[in-house]
Design a protein around this motif. Structure first.
Motif, PDB file in Angstrom:
ATOM      1  N   GLY A   1      50.852  39.989  35.147  1.00 13.76           N
ATOM      2  CA  GLY A   1      49.477  40.357  34.831  1.00 13.76           C
ATOM      3  C   GLY A   1      49.294  40.347  33.328  1.00 13.76           C
ATOM      4  O   GLY A   1      50.251  40.579  32.560  1.00 13.76           O
TER       5      GLY A   1
ATOM      6  N   GLY B   1      43.723  44.288  32.201  1.00 12.48           N
ATOM      7  CA  GLY B   1      43.577  45.618  31.626  1.00 12.48           C
ATOM      8  C   GLY B   1      44.811  46.502  31.763  1.00 12.48           C
ATOM      9  O   GLY B   1      45.247  47.126  30.794  1.00 12.48           O
TER      10      GLY B   1
ATOM     11  N   ALA C   1      47.953  45.647  32.398  1.00 15.02           N
ATOM     12  CA  ALA C   1      49.074  45.074  31.638  1.00 15.02           C
ATOM     13  C   ALA C   1      48.925  45.422  30.161  1.00 15.02           C
ATOM     14  O   ALA C   1      49.883  45.830  29.493  1.00 15.02           O
TER      15      ALA C   1
ATOM     16  N   SER D   1      52.264  38.160  31.698  1.00 11.86           N
ATOM     17  CA  SER D   1      52.065  36.818  32.260  1.00 11.86           C
ATOM     18  C   SER D   1      50.706  36.751  32.947  1.00 11.86           C
ATOM     19  O   SER D   1      50.230  37.747  33.479  1.00 11.86           O
TER      20      SER D   1
ATOM     21  N   ARG E   1      47.437  33.589  34.383  1.00 10.25           N
ATOM     22  CA  ARG E   1      47.217  32.218  34.849  1.00 10.25           C
ATOM     23  C   ARG E   1      47.016  31.246  33.696  1.00 10.25           C
ATOM     24  O   ARG E   1      47.255  30.052  33.818  1.00 10.25           O
ATOM     25  N   ASP E   2      46.552  31.774  32.543  1.00  8.64           N
ATOM     26  CA  ASP E   2      46.201  30.913  31.411  1.00  8.64           C
ATOM     27  C   ASP E   2      47.136  31.261  30.251  1.00  8.64           C
ATOM     28  O   ASP E   2      47.036  32.352  29.663  1.00  8.64           O
TER      29      ASP E   2
ATOM     30  N   ALA F   1      50.853  43.913  38.146  1.00 13.51           N
ATOM     31  CA  ALA F   1      49.509  44.376  37.762  1.00 13.51           C
ATOM     32  C   ALA F   1      48.528  43.222  37.874  1.00 13.51           C
ATOM     33  O   ALA F   1      47.900  42.801  36.901  1.00 13.51           O
TER      34      ALA F   1
ATOM     35  N   VAL G   1      51.004  35.147  43.289  1.00 20.38           N
ATOM     36  CA  VAL G   1      51.754  35.468  42.066  1.00 20.38           C
ATOM     37  C   VAL G   1      53.201  35.823  42.419  1.00 20.38           C
ATOM     38  O   VAL G   1      54.142  35.360  41.764  1.00 20.38           O
TER      39      VAL G   1
ATOM     40  N   VAL H   1      51.172  49.133  40.766  1.00 22.15           N
ATOM     41  CA  VAL H   1      50.024  49.942  40.311  1.00 22.15           C
ATOM     42  C   VAL H   1      48.768  49.654  41.135  1.00 22.15           C
ATOM     43  O   VAL H   1      47.693  50.164  40.829  1.00 22.15           O
ATOM     44  N   ALA H   2      48.920  48.828  42.185  1.00 22.90           N
ATOM     45  CA  ALA H   2      47.743  48.231  42.821  1.00 22.90           C
ATOM     46  C   ALA H   2      46.899  49.218  43.613  1.00 22.90           C
ATOM     47  O   ALA H   2      47.410  50.102  44.298  1.00 22.90           O
ATOM     48  N   ASN H   3      45.616  49.009  43.542  1.00 21.25           N
ATOM     49  CA  ASN H   3      44.673  49.635  44.464  1.00 21.25           C
ATOM     50  C   ASN H   3      43.941  48.542  45.222  1.00 21.25           C
ATOM     51  O   ASN H   3      43.849  47.398  44.750  1.00 21.25           O
TER      52      ASN H   3
ATOM     53  N   ASN I   1      48.471  54.394  39.755  1.00 21.82           N
ATOM     54  CA  ASN I   1      47.275  53.848  40.416  1.00 21.82           C
ATOM     55  C   ASN I   1      46.126  54.856  40.505  1.00 21.82           C
ATOM     56  O   ASN I   1      45.032  54.488  40.888  1.00 21.82           O
TER      57      ASN I   1
ATOM     58  N   VAL J   1      42.060  52.550  33.933  1.00 20.43           N
ATOM     59  CA  VAL J   1      42.849  51.902  32.880  1.00 20.43           C
ATOM     60  C   VAL J   1      42.686  52.588  31.520  1.00 20.43           C
ATOM     61  O   VAL J   1      43.646  52.674  30.744  1.00 20.43           O
TER      62      VAL J   1
HETATM   63  N1  LIG Z   1      41.483  48.750  36.049  1.00 18.74           N
HETATM   64  C1  LIG Z   1      41.810  49.961  36.455  1.00 18.74           C
HETATM   65  O1  LIG Z   1      41.167  50.970  36.058  1.00 18.74           O
HETATM   66  C2  LIG Z   1      42.992  50.151  37.377  1.00 18.74           C
HETATM   67  C3  LIG Z   1      43.493  51.446  37.563  1.00 18.74           C
HETATM   68  C4  LIG Z   1      44.582  51.633  38.420  1.00 18.74           C
HETATM   69  C5  LIG Z   1      45.130  50.540  39.093  1.00 18.74           C
HETATM   70  N2  LIG Z   1      44.609  49.290  38.912  1.00 18.74           N
HETATM   71  C6  LIG Z   1      45.219  48.170  39.637  1.00 18.74           C
HETATM   72  O2  LIG Z   1      45.922  47.370  38.684  1.00 18.74           O
HETATM   73  C7  LIG Z   1      45.936  45.999  39.114  1.00 18.74           C
HETATM   74  C8  LIG Z   1      45.466  45.135  37.950  1.00 18.74           C
HETATM   75  O3  LIG Z   1      44.177  45.584  37.588  1.00 18.74           O
HETATM   76  P1  LIG Z   1      43.549  45.202  36.168  1.00 18.74           P
HETATM   77  O4  LIG Z   1      42.490  46.209  35.912  1.00 18.74           O
HETATM   78  O5  LIG Z   1      44.636  44.996  35.184  1.00 18.74           O
HETATM   79  O6  LIG Z   1      42.854  43.827  36.546  1.00 18.74           O
HETATM   80  P2  LIG Z   1      42.346  42.666  35.554  1.00 18.74           P
HETATM   81  O7  LIG Z   1      42.109  43.198  34.202  1.00 18.74           O
HETATM   82  O8  LIG Z   1      41.236  41.999  36.261  1.00 18.74           O
HETATM   83  O9  LIG Z   1      43.624  41.693  35.502  1.00 18.74           O
HETATM   84  C9  LIG Z   1      44.019  41.092  36.700  1.00 18.74           C
HETATM   85  C10 LIG Z   1      45.245  40.256  36.510  1.00 18.74           C
HETATM   86  O10 LIG Z   1      45.509  39.625  37.762  1.00 18.74           O
HETATM   87  C11 LIG Z   1      45.716  38.245  37.534  1.00 18.74           C
HETATM   88  N3  LIG Z   1      45.395  37.413  38.694  1.00 18.74           N
HETATM   89  C12 LIG Z   1      46.241  36.570  39.294  1.00 18.74           C
HETATM   90  N4  LIG Z   1      45.678  35.945  40.323  1.00 18.74           N
HETATM   91  C13 LIG Z   1      44.411  36.387  40.372  1.00 18.74           C
HETATM   92  C14 LIG Z   1      43.325  36.098  41.227  1.00 18.74           C
HETATM   93  N5  LIG Z   1      43.433  35.241  42.254  1.00 18.74           N
HETATM   94  N6  LIG Z   1      42.168  36.713  40.999  1.00 18.74           N
HETATM   95  C15 LIG Z   1      42.054  37.619  39.987  1.00 18.74           C
HETATM   96  N7  LIG Z   1      43.080  37.935  39.123  1.00 18.74           N
HETATM   97  C16 LIG Z   1      44.240  37.320  39.334  1.00 18.74           C
HETATM   98  C17 LIG Z   1      44.823  37.945  36.344  1.00 18.74           C
HETATM   99  O11 LIG Z   1      45.282  36.751  35.776  1.00 18.74           O
HETATM  100  P3  LIG Z   1      44.610  36.154  34.448  1.00 18.74           P
HETATM  101  O12 LIG Z   1      45.244  36.949  33.328  1.00 18.74           O
HETATM  102  O13 LIG Z   1      45.009  34.762  34.457  1.00 18.74           O
HETATM  103  O14 LIG Z   1      43.137  36.408  34.567  1.00 18.74           O
HETATM  104  C18 LIG Z   1      45.048  39.162  35.483  1.00 18.74           C
HETATM  105  O15 LIG Z   1      46.215  39.017  34.706  1.00 18.74           O
HETATM  106  C19 LIG Z   1      45.029  45.915  40.343  1.00 18.74           C
HETATM  107  O16 LIG Z   1      45.834  45.950  41.484  1.00 18.74           O
HETATM  108  C20 LIG Z   1      44.226  47.228  40.284  1.00 18.74           C
HETATM  109  O17 LIG Z   1      43.874  47.690  41.557  1.00 18.74           O
HETATM  110  C21 LIG Z   1      43.558  49.074  38.049  1.00 18.74           C
END
Ligand SMILES: NC(=O)c1ccc[n+]([C@@H]2O[C@H](COP(=O)([O-])OP(=O)(O)OC[C@H]3O[C@@H](n4cnc5c(N)ncnc54)[C@H](OP(=O)(O)O)[C@@H]3O)[C@@H](O)[C@H]2O)c1
Length: 250
Positions: free
Chosen positions: A7, A10, A12, A29, A31-32, A109, A118, A134-136, A164, A168
């Motif tokens: 990931g 956010g 990561a 890590s 996709r881009d 993440a 992934v 950490v997934a939700n 989780n 973030v």
């Molecule tokens: N945000 C929060 O407040 C929070 C809190 C607690 C838990 N979480 C959990 O943490 C995990 C990551 O959340 P995040 O907030 O870091 O999400 P994010 O900012 O949207 O980042 C998502 C990551 O997933 C990757 N990814 C790979 N395949 C994907 C696909 N098919 N569609 C979308 N993204 C894809 C993205 O790759 P690219 O870098 O290439 O875009 C990116 O690195 C999730 O499981 C979420 O439930 C989030």
């Protein structure tokens, strides 16, 4: 510790920056490749900035003597955060497989939509390693399909569910201390060595690790997140639904 992160979003960024500041080696890590490299550079800069800031806070706090319990907790939390173990090592960016191979501990993440793909790209590198989940769920949560055991089955890793329950932005705080109390972070997992590694990473944020039981209880952490997020989105103070421990009935 070498920490691989699947990931570059956010979570990561927030947690990886904290751990880089605490002296760990981090590889993210995504996709881009160029977007991940840019994110790694900003993480390095932020880790270095907060490391310097916390070093000066630590120096100031060394001279602070207070009997106020809340302030003592804040001092303890900040001291833990400020306990950098040396220079900040530049955060690296790599492919999914490279980050999985790099980490002695690997955090997953990524969004649920990309999870299976992934983990397939990460290959067998996660087998037998501590894996932080950490997934939700995105959308309605189905307790019949918990995420943590799925990650265990797809990776063969020693999965620990953690981090989780909070947004973030909470994981960006240095330290996450509220009303004088360091944030408590429940961990669910089965492997003692993996749990010990994650406890260290929780403490490096200035938070307190809490034993939440085995991985079979991760479903409860996932359901709790779904429930609390529902309360927050409804405008309720989710923290207010639980009494202090003195009133827990135990
Ligand atoms: N945000 C929060 O407040 C929070 C809190 C607690 C838990 N979480 C959990 O943490 C995990 C990551 O959340 P995040 O907030 O870091 O999400 P994010 O900012 O949207 O980042 C998502 C990551 O997933 C990757 N990814 C790979 N395949 C994907 C696909 N098919 N569609 C979308 N993204 C894809 C993205 O790759 P690219 O870098 O290439 O875009 C990116 O690195 C999730 O499981 C979420 O439930 C989030």
């Amino acid at each position: 510790m070498r920490i691989g992160i699947l990931g570059a979003g956010g979570m990561a960024d927030a947690l990886g920056t904290q751990w880089a500041r605490a002296g760990h080696e981090v590889m993210i890590s995504g996709r881009d490749a160029s977007a991940s490299a840019a994110r790694a550079a900003t993480m390095t800069a932020e880790a270095a900035r907060t490391s310097a800031e916390m070093a000066s806070v630590r120096t100031e706090m060394a001279s602070v003597r207070t009997e106020v319990a809340g302030a003592r907790a804040e001092v303890a939390g900040a001291a833990a955060v400020a306990g950098a173990r040396g220079e900040v090592v530049a955060v690296r960016a790599g492919s999914w497989a490279e980050a999985a191979a790099f980490g002695e501990v690997v955090m997953v993440a990524v969004r649920q939509a990309g999870l299976a793909g992934v983990l397939e790209s990460a290959g067998g590198a996660l087998r037998g390693k501590p894996v932080i989940d950490v997934a939700n769920a995105e959308g309605p949560y189905d307790p019949a399909r918990p995420i943590a055991p799925l990650i265990r089955d797809l990776t063969g890793g020693h999965v620990v569910k953690a981090f989780n329950l909070c947004h973030v932005d909470v994981w960006r705080l240095t330290p996450p201390v509220f009303d004088g109390r360091p944030l408590a972070v429940p961990l669910c997992g089965d492997d003692p060595a993996a749990l010990a590694a994650v406890r260290t990473l929780v403490a490096d944020l200035g938070c307190t690790p809490v034993d939440g039981g085995g991985l079979d209880r991760a479903v409860l952490l996932e359901a709790t997140a779904a429930f609390m997020i529902g309360l927050w989105f409804g405008g309720a103070d989710a923290q207010a639904v639980l009494p202090p421990v003195a009133y827990s009935g135990v």
